[in-house]
Design an enzyme around this catalytic site. Structure first.
Site, mmCIF file in Angstrom:
data_model
loop_
_atom_site.group_PDB
_atom_site.id
_atom_site.type_symbol
_atom_site.label_atom_id
_atom_site.label_comp_id
_atom_site.label_asym_id
_atom_site.label_seq_id
_atom_site.Cartn_x
_atom_site.Cartn_y
_atom_site.Cartn_z
ATOM 1 N N GLY A 14 -3.851 -6.380 -11.530
ATOM 2 C CA GLY A 14 -4.323 -5.730 -10.315
ATOM 3 C C GLY A 14 -4.021 -4.249 -10.355
ATOM 4 C CB ALA A 15 -5.735 -1.409 -11.237
ATOM 5 N N GLY A 16 -4.938 -2.017 -7.706
ATOM 6 C CA GLY A 16 -5.031 -1.381 -6.394
ATOM 7 C C GLY A 16 -3.777 -0.567 -6.147
ATOM 8 C CB ALA A 18 0.387 -3.488 -4.831
ATOM 9 N N GLY A 19 -0.509 -2.392 -7.580
ATOM 10 C CA GLY A 19 -0.423 -2.431 -9.042
ATOM 11 C C GLY A 19 -0.210 -1.053 -9.644
ATOM 12 C CG PHE A 117 -4.328 2.348 13.761
ATOM 13 C CD1 PHE A 117 -5.152 3.441 13.617
ATOM 14 C CD2 PHE A 117 -4.484 1.278 12.885
ATOM 15 C CE1 PHE A 117 -6.118 3.473 12.616
ATOM 16 C CE2 PHE A 117 -5.446 1.305 11.888
ATOM 17 C CZ PHE A 117 -6.267 2.406 11.747
ATOM 18 C CG ASP A 211 -9.549 -14.233 -8.856
ATOM 19 O OD1 ASP A 211 -10.216 -14.755 -7.956
ATOM 20 O OD2 ASP A 211 -9.964 -13.329 -9.604
ATOM 21 C CD GLN A 230 -5.354 -8.305 11.104
ATOM 22 O OE1 GLN A 230 -5.666 -7.404 10.335
ATOM 23 N NE2 GLN A 230 -4.262 -8.245 11.842
ATOM 24 C CG HIS A 232 -10.759 -5.466 11.919
ATOM 25 N ND1 HIS A 232 -11.553 -4.810 12.825
ATOM 26 C CD2 HIS A 232 -9.844 -4.561 11.490
ATOM 27 C CE1 HIS A 232 -11.127 -3.546 12.936
ATOM 28 N NE2 HIS A 232 -10.095 -3.383 12.140
ATOM 29 C CG LEU A 242 -13.208 -2.784 9.064
ATOM 30 C CD1 LEU A 242 -12.877 -4.107 9.714
ATOM 31 C CD2 LEU A 242 -11.981 -2.185 8.421
ATOM 32 C CD GLU A 245 -6.642 -1.330 15.045
ATOM 33 O OE1 GLU A 245 -6.866 -2.356 14.379
ATOM 34 O OE2 GLU A 245 -5.551 -1.051 15.526
ATOM 35 N NE ARG A 276 -6.465 -4.279 12.884
ATOM 36 C CZ ARG A 276 -6.431 -3.733 11.698
ATOM 37 N NH1 ARG A 276 -6.294 -4.510 10.636
ATOM 38 N NH2 ARG A 276 -6.534 -2.444 11.552
ATOM 39 C CG HIS A 343 -9.709 -6.910 8.113
ATOM 40 N ND1 HIS A 343 -10.512 -6.131 7.318
ATOM 41 C CD2 HIS A 343 -8.655 -6.147 8.479
ATOM 42 C CE1 HIS A 343 -9.950 -4.931 7.211
ATOM 43 N NE2 HIS A 343 -8.821 -4.913 7.893
ATOM 44 N NE ARG A 384 -3.676 -5.713 7.736
ATOM 45 C CZ ARG A 384 -4.409 -4.608 7.818
ATOM 46 N NH1 ARG A 384 -3.867 -3.468 8.140
ATOM 47 N NH2 ARG A 384 -5.690 -4.652 7.538
HETATM 48 C C1 LIG Z 1 -12.575 -2.686 4.824
HETATM 49 C C2 LIG Z 1 -11.080 -2.652 4.848
HETATM 50 C C3 LIG Z 1 -10.406 -1.612 5.480
HETATM 51 C C4 LIG Z 1 -9.014 -1.582 5.504
HETATM 52 N N1 LIG Z 1 -8.397 -0.547 6.164
HETATM 53 C C5 LIG Z 1 -7.038 -0.518 6.189
HETATM 54 C C6 LIG Z 1 -6.350 0.540 6.855
HETATM 55 O O1 LIG Z 1 -6.965 1.441 7.423
HETATM 56 N N2 LIG Z 1 -4.994 0.544 6.838
HETATM 57 C C7 LIG Z 1 -4.299 -0.424 6.199
HETATM 58 O O2 LIG Z 1 -3.070 -0.381 6.222
HETATM 59 N N3 LIG Z 1 -4.914 -1.429 5.538
HETATM 60 C C8 LIG Z 1 -6.266 -1.499 5.524
HETATM 61 N N4 LIG Z 1 -6.896 -2.538 4.862
HETATM 62 C C9 LIG Z 1 -6.114 -3.483 4.067
HETATM 63 C C10 LIG Z 1 -5.662 -2.843 2.767
HETATM 64 O O3 LIG Z 1 -6.696 -2.038 2.255
HETATM 65 C C11 LIG Z 1 -5.287 -3.858 1.700
HETATM 66 O O4 LIG Z 1 -4.439 -4.803 2.213
HETATM 67 C C12 LIG Z 1 -4.580 -3.199 0.515
HETATM 68 O O5 LIG Z 1 -5.282 -2.095 0.063
HETATM 69 C C13 LIG Z 1 -4.383 -4.186 -0.599
HETATM 70 O O6 LIG Z 1 -3.953 -3.517 -1.764
HETATM 71 P P1 LIG Z 1 -3.551 -4.304 -3.067
HETATM 72 O O7 LIG Z 1 -3.051 -3.309 -4.027
HETATM 73 O O8 LIG Z 1 -2.678 -5.422 -2.698
HETATM 74 O O9 LIG Z 1 -4.893 -4.998 -3.583
HETATM 75 P P2 LIG Z 1 -6.371 -4.434 -3.978
HETATM 76 O O10 LIG Z 1 -6.509 -2.991 -3.751
HETATM 77 O O11 LIG Z 1 -7.339 -5.350 -3.314
HETATM 78 O O12 LIG Z 1 -6.415 -4.650 -5.520
HETATM 79 C C14 LIG Z 1 -6.545 -5.890 -6.126
HETATM 80 C C15 LIG Z 1 -6.617 -5.690 -7.608
HETATM 81 O O13 LIG Z 1 -6.490 -6.927 -8.270
HETATM 82 C C16 LIG Z 1 -7.428 -7.038 -9.291
HETATM 83 N N5 LIG Z 1 -7.663 -8.458 -9.543
HETATM 84 C C17 LIG Z 1 -7.793 -9.470 -8.647
HETATM 85 N N6 LIG Z 1 -7.970 -10.638 -9.272
HETATM 86 C C18 LIG Z 1 -7.924 -10.380 -10.597
HETATM 87 C C19 LIG Z 1 -8.025 -11.190 -11.774
HETATM 88 N N7 LIG Z 1 -8.234 -12.499 -11.708
HETATM 89 N N8 LIG Z 1 -7.942 -10.585 -12.960
HETATM 90 C C20 LIG Z 1 -7.754 -9.249 -13.057
HETATM 91 N N9 LIG Z 1 -7.644 -8.457 -11.990
HETATM 92 C C21 LIG Z 1 -7.719 -9.006 -10.775
HETATM 93 C C22 LIG Z 1 -8.614 -6.242 -8.790
HETATM 94 O O14 LIG Z 1 -9.393 -5.800 -9.863
HETATM 95 C C23 LIG Z 1 -7.919 -5.080 -8.094
HETATM 96 O O15 LIG Z 1 -7.623 -4.062 -9.013
HETATM 97 C C24 LIG Z 1 -8.287 -2.587 4.861
HETATM 98 C C25 LIG Z 1 -8.956 -3.627 4.219
HETATM 99 C C26 LIG Z 1 -10.328 -3.699 4.247
HETATM 100 C C27 LIG Z 1 -11.017 -4.894 3.678
#
Ligand SMILES: Cc1cc2nc3c(=O)[nH]c(=O)nc-3n(C[C@H](O)[C@H](O)[C@H](O)COP(=O)(O)OP(=O)(O)OC[C@H]3O[C@@H](n4cnc5c(N)ncnc54)[C@H](O)[C@@H]3O)c2cc1C
Ligand code: SF4
Ligand code: SF4
Ligand code: FES
Lengths: 570, 326
Positions: A14-16, A18-19, A117, A211, A230, A232, A242, A245, A276, A343, A384
């Site tokens: 995962g490269a969001g 957190a990753g 918020f 996954d 949750q 939204h 979305l 908020e 929410r 959401h 949350r």
């Molecule tokens: C539309 C929207 C708006 C939001 N707005 C807000 C906000 O304003 N404020 C707030 O606090 N939160 C908000 N959130 C929530 C917040 O964005 C997320 O909870 C948070 O960004 C999650 O980050 P993450 O690093 O956990 O995962 P993600 O950023 O979702 O990253 C997941 C990663 O895992 C990888 N991955 C998943 N499965 C596999 C697999 N099987 N193999 C390889 N790679 C995989 C993906 O490629 C990706 O890189 C929002 C969410 C949404 C949907």
């Protein structure tokens, strides 16, 4: 043909936010890190976060207040030690992101600007216009790239190597050519994001198929609080995309078909800015009772016209674009159509504050960690608060990276062998070669419809039982699937099938956990048990799946603290 | 309070580019007739082709609301973010016969999926991060006035979709050229008061790869789904280069002259291009407005009528004005 085995100190899936945050931390300290992601890092769903990220650093605000709002918002199911840790470290984390380059909106004095918020006693959400997640994701990715993290993008993680209480790697394949590889490591972290794609109307990216959760669960390891999803309040009518908020935070109002500002009935004080779950249920109730609007009568009005063009263009430009694209409505001139949308996933892989994944209520798994939306620390409990989840992903991502760094000193590498890839290979083989008559898109449609109808914002024993039966039935039918694409090149049909298999498994966790929780708390609302029941249910669900796919439930104590249990009203 | 909001449907014919680099010798086009609704965007059509007709049809997508940058393709030759273009607008612009193609046919791997390696290499080459000492435990933030924050001029909103890169005629013929998205990224950091890079501005001023090889055709500004206006950022990089004295004066000047000459010779782009060089970059300010009107379909889109001729000429122009000649 033998499968290549790559060896790393740390492998992160995962490269969001957190990753990337964890990877930077480890690489910066000189460790060898691989990040596996099925999307290019910048495509991760973190980039979609619009509204903001919380930190109590204004003069009127305090860390205690942030804690209190978070605990109250969670309907007291959050673990208060984790909440304290998060709120205390939030200001530093946001300033750290700012130092790395995040392009926050600013106050006249040059400090980071903050907006109100829902569910918060003070304007606390730091923001970058309405693209807060985008600037944070870009920044953390850029700085991870800068220190030399190796990203394996468009690689799909299919399994973990788990034996004798220890995780020692990941089995993944290259989406481009189906080449399978084993990533052998001393430490493995999951940061795979949320699971709201199980619902028909949702705000999530196509990739949010949870996954990571079912990969873990298939090894008999627990998932925590999965029933808490949750909804939204403001998804665009029809497709759930979305509208942040921020629209209500800046002063947006909700009206029903009779032109009533109906939140006056449901939350007389906080109105549109109540928590929410409260606003989402109010909207759905208005629709259910026949006061919906729009061509399907499946929405209510969100009106921001009184805020004026300048404010909308300045603070909500992306939101305006979305409503124009998907509804053809210009919120400068007219109200837009919104309704509740699935959401955010409160539940996930159970971890302690340091990110160690739990094997059960008492033991931990060696070498395995999780952070971000796929994890359950739990800082969000039953619900949350807005702008707390990008904070969670960034903050815990970073701190779990630090934990791994520390643990690396004592963890021994268990060498991977070819056999470790067997399960993943079998699963892929099966999907490619099975010659049945079911199609993934059709099955998925049924699952999503069923989850929205029966395991959504309103639940009953009966509706949840329908959902349990449907999921089990769909699982059987999935065994009879057939894919048309047999090629090894960018086989996205295979990928969607793998993802659907995961959706089925974790959906069963959601509904089985929900049926057993005979109370209403935060996002989990049982019409047949409308009150919170602290005596019996002030505890986390810990659910396990056996080899036959059946779920069994256990419970774990909530960590309480200085914020005492109270009734939650807004 | 009421909002007039009706859902309408119409029949549209799609000609869809199909190719599997492992199996097909040549690409081909598949026909699909579909009823499309006023609520749908182009990505919904791609999904329906995959889910209802042919599971092997492949394309990239994730966020489905225009923020992840995965889904850029071409519709009737125009770069388009599939999840951000409503079908109604597409039909209004191009009629009921729509040709769906990948961003770059020569880089096609499978259907809409292209090999974007060159795009990311160019992005990586411009030092794509804030160059600063990072305080790991800060107790205060950097103070940045709203005015200074504004200087990024929305460049930080670029979602790396690649639409501009694969629409740029110079990218097409000069593989060293960084391309509009990389320049927008370079500008994003150069404009940031917190950045201390000493090499980035020099790098983007180098011959062949740098800003001076842009022929100011404005394609990038036209196609950008986020209105980033990369050519505007390129012009700002020109100015910065002079201000900071890193412009390799010779290159810049030779270029301007060569550019002018070739325009005279080829007789294209006089109003746009020439005025720019004679009157200075201030004029650029007016142009995005016009191009926004193109993309929103308010004035007749130039790509429908003259695009290919235009491109040919521009390519000639680039060849004749390329620094390689000097
Ligand atoms: C539309 C929207 C708006 C939001 N707005 C807000 C906000 O304003 N404020 C707030 O606090 N939160 C908000 N959130 C929530 C917040 O964005 C997320 O909870 C948070 O960004 C999650 O980050 P993450 O690093 O956990 O995962 P993600 O950023 O979702 O990253 C997941 C990663 O895992 C990888 N991955 C998943 N499965 C596999 C697999 N099987 N193999 C390889 N790679 C995989 C993906 O490629 C990706 O890189 C929002 C969410 C949404 C949907
Ligand atoms: S204006 Fe310059 S960068 Fe933009 S498309 Fe044309 S040549 Fe390429
Ligand atoms: S500048 Fe615009 S078109 Fe180019 S990559 Fe960025 S968002 Fe896409
Ligand atoms: S799917 Fe993310 S930009 Fe289109």
């Amino acid at each position: 043909m033998s499968i290549p085995i790559y060896t790393y100190d740390a492998v992160i899936v995962g490269a969001g936010l957190a990753g990337c945050a964890a990877a930077r931390e480890l690489q910066n300290a000189g460790k060898k890190v691989a990040v596996i992601t099925k999307l290019h890092p910048l495509r991760s769903h973190s980039g979609a976060a619009q509204g903001g990220i919380n930190a109590a650093f204004s003069d009127e605000d305090s860390v205690e207040l942030h804690e209190f709002d978070t605990v109250k918002g969670s309907d007291y199911l959050a673990d208060q030690d984790a909440v304290e840790f998060m709120c205390k470290n939030a200001p530093e984390t946001i300033r750290w992101a700012e130092k790395m380059g995040a392009a926050f909106s600013r106050k006249p004095d040059g400090k980071i600007a903050q907006r109100p918020f829902g569910g918060q006693s003070s304007p606390r959400a730091c923001f970058a216009k309405d693209r807060t997640g985008l600037t944070l994701l870009q920044t953390v990715y850029e700085q991870a790239y800068r220190v030399g993290v190796k990203f394996w993008d468009e690689w799909y993680a299919a399994d973990i190597i788990y034996k004798d209480g220890k995780v020692s790697g990941v089995v993944a394949f290259n989406i481009r050519d189906m080449q399978v590889a084993i990533f052998n490591a001393k430490t493995v972290m999951f940061a795979t994001g949320g699971y709201a794609r199980a619902y028909k109307i949702n705000s999530n990216a196509h990739a949010n198929t949870g996954d990571g959760l079912s990969i873990v669960a298939r090894h008999g390891l627990p998932l925590e609080d999965m029933e808490f999803v949750q909804f939204h309040p403001s998804g665009l009518s029809g497709n759930g995309v979305l509208i942040s908020e921020a629209a209500r935070g800046e002063g947006g109002r909700l009206y029903n078909a009779k032109g009533e500002r109906f939140m006056e009935k449901y939350a007389p004080n906080a109105l549109e800015l109540a928590s929410r779950d409260v606003v989402a249920r109010a909207i759905l109730n208005e629709i259910r009772e026949g006061r919906g609007v729009g061509p399907r009568k499946d929405a209510v009005y969100l009106d921001v016209t009184h805020l004026g063009k300048d404010l909308i263009m300045n603070k909500l430009p992306e939101l305006r674009e979305l409503a124009m694209t998907f509804l053809g409505l210009d919120m400068i001139k007219e109200p837009i159509l919104i309704s509740a949308t699935a959401h955010y996933s409160m539940g996930g892989i159970p971890v302690d504050i340091d990110g160690h994944a739990r094997k059960n209520n008492k033991e931990f798994i060696e070498g395995f960690y999780a952070a971000g939306e796929c994890s359950c620390v739990s800082v969000h409990g039953a619900n949350r608060l807005g702008a707390n989840s990008v904070l969670e992903a960034l903050l815990f991502g970073r701190f779990v990276g630090k934990t791994m760094l520390k643990d690396l000193e004592s963890i021994e590498l268990r060498k991977a062998v070819q056999e470790d890839a067997a399960t993943a290979l079998k699963e892929i083989e099966f999907l490619l070669n099975n010659n049945g008559n079911e199609s993934v898109p059709a099955l998925r449609e049924e699952l999503q419809q069923c989850m929205t109808a029966n395991a959504g914002a309103f639940r009953t024993k009966e509706s949840l039982q329908i959902a349990v039966d449907t999921v089990k039935e769909l699982r059987k039918r999935f065994k009879n699937v057939r894919l048309r694409d047999k090629s090894k090149l960018f086989n996205t049909e295979l990928q969607e099938a793998l993802e659907f298999g995961h959706m089925l498994d974790y959906s069963l966790f959601i509904v089985e956990s929900a049926i057993a929780r005979e109370e209403s708390r935060g996002a989990h609302y049982r019409e047949d048990f409308q009150n919170r029941d602290d005596e019996n249910f002030l505890k986390h669900t810990m659910a396990y799946m056996d080899k036959d796919g059946n779920i069994s439930l256990d419970y774990m104590d909530v960590v309480l603290g200085k914020h005492e249990l109270r009734e939650r009203n807004y | 309070m009421s909002t007039e909001h009706k859902i309408t449907t119409q029949k549209v014919n799609f000609k869809v580019f199909r190719f599997n680099a492992d199996e097909d010798y040549l690409p081909y086009y598949e026909n699909y007739d579909m009823e499309v609704t006023s609520e749908e965007v182009v990505l919904d059509i791609l999904n329906r082709i995959k889910w209802d007709h042919d599971g092997s049809f492949s394309y990239r997508r994730s966020c489905r609301h225009g923020i992840c940058g995965a889904c850029a393709i071409k519709v009737n030759g125009r770069s388009t973010l599939a999840c951000k273009e409503s079908m109604n607008d597409m039909v209004a612009l191009f009629g009921k016969e729509l040709v769906i193609e990948p961003l770059s046919i020569k880089r096609a791997v499978k259907d809409m999926v292209i090999d974007k390696a060159d795009f990311w290499e160019k992005h990586d080459a411009i030092t794509p991060y804030l160059v600063a000492e990072i305080d790991e435990n800060p107790t205060t933030e950097n103070l940045v006035s709203p005015k200074d924050a504004q200087k990024l001029d929305e460049a930080d909103l670029c979602i790396q979709c690649g639409a501009c890169h694969y629409a740029c005629p110079v990218v097409e013929i000069n593989e060293d050229f960084f391309g509009p998205a990389a320049f927008a990224a370079a500008y994003r950091f150069e404009a940031d008061v917190r950045d201390n890079s000493e090499s980035r501005l020099k790098d983007v001023n180098e011959e062949r790869q740098g800003v001076w090889d842009c022929v100011k055709c404005f394609e990038c500004a036209q196609v950008c789904p986020k209105d980033i206006d990369p050519i505007g950022k390129i012009t700002k990089l020109h100015q910065m280069a002079f201000q900071e004295g890193v412009a390799n004066n010779n290159v810049a000047v030779r270029h301007a002259v060569g550019f002018k000459k070739s325009i005279v010779k080829n007789g294209v782009l006089d109003e746009g291009g020439l005025v720019l060089y004679s009157e200075g970059p201030a004029i650029v300010k007016h142009l995005p407005v016009a191009f926004k009107m193109f993309t929103k379909g308010k004035i007749v889109p130039p790509w429908g009528i003259t695009k290919s001729e235009n491109l040919d000429e521009i390519q000639k122009l680039v060849k004749s004005s390329s620094t390689a000649k000097f």
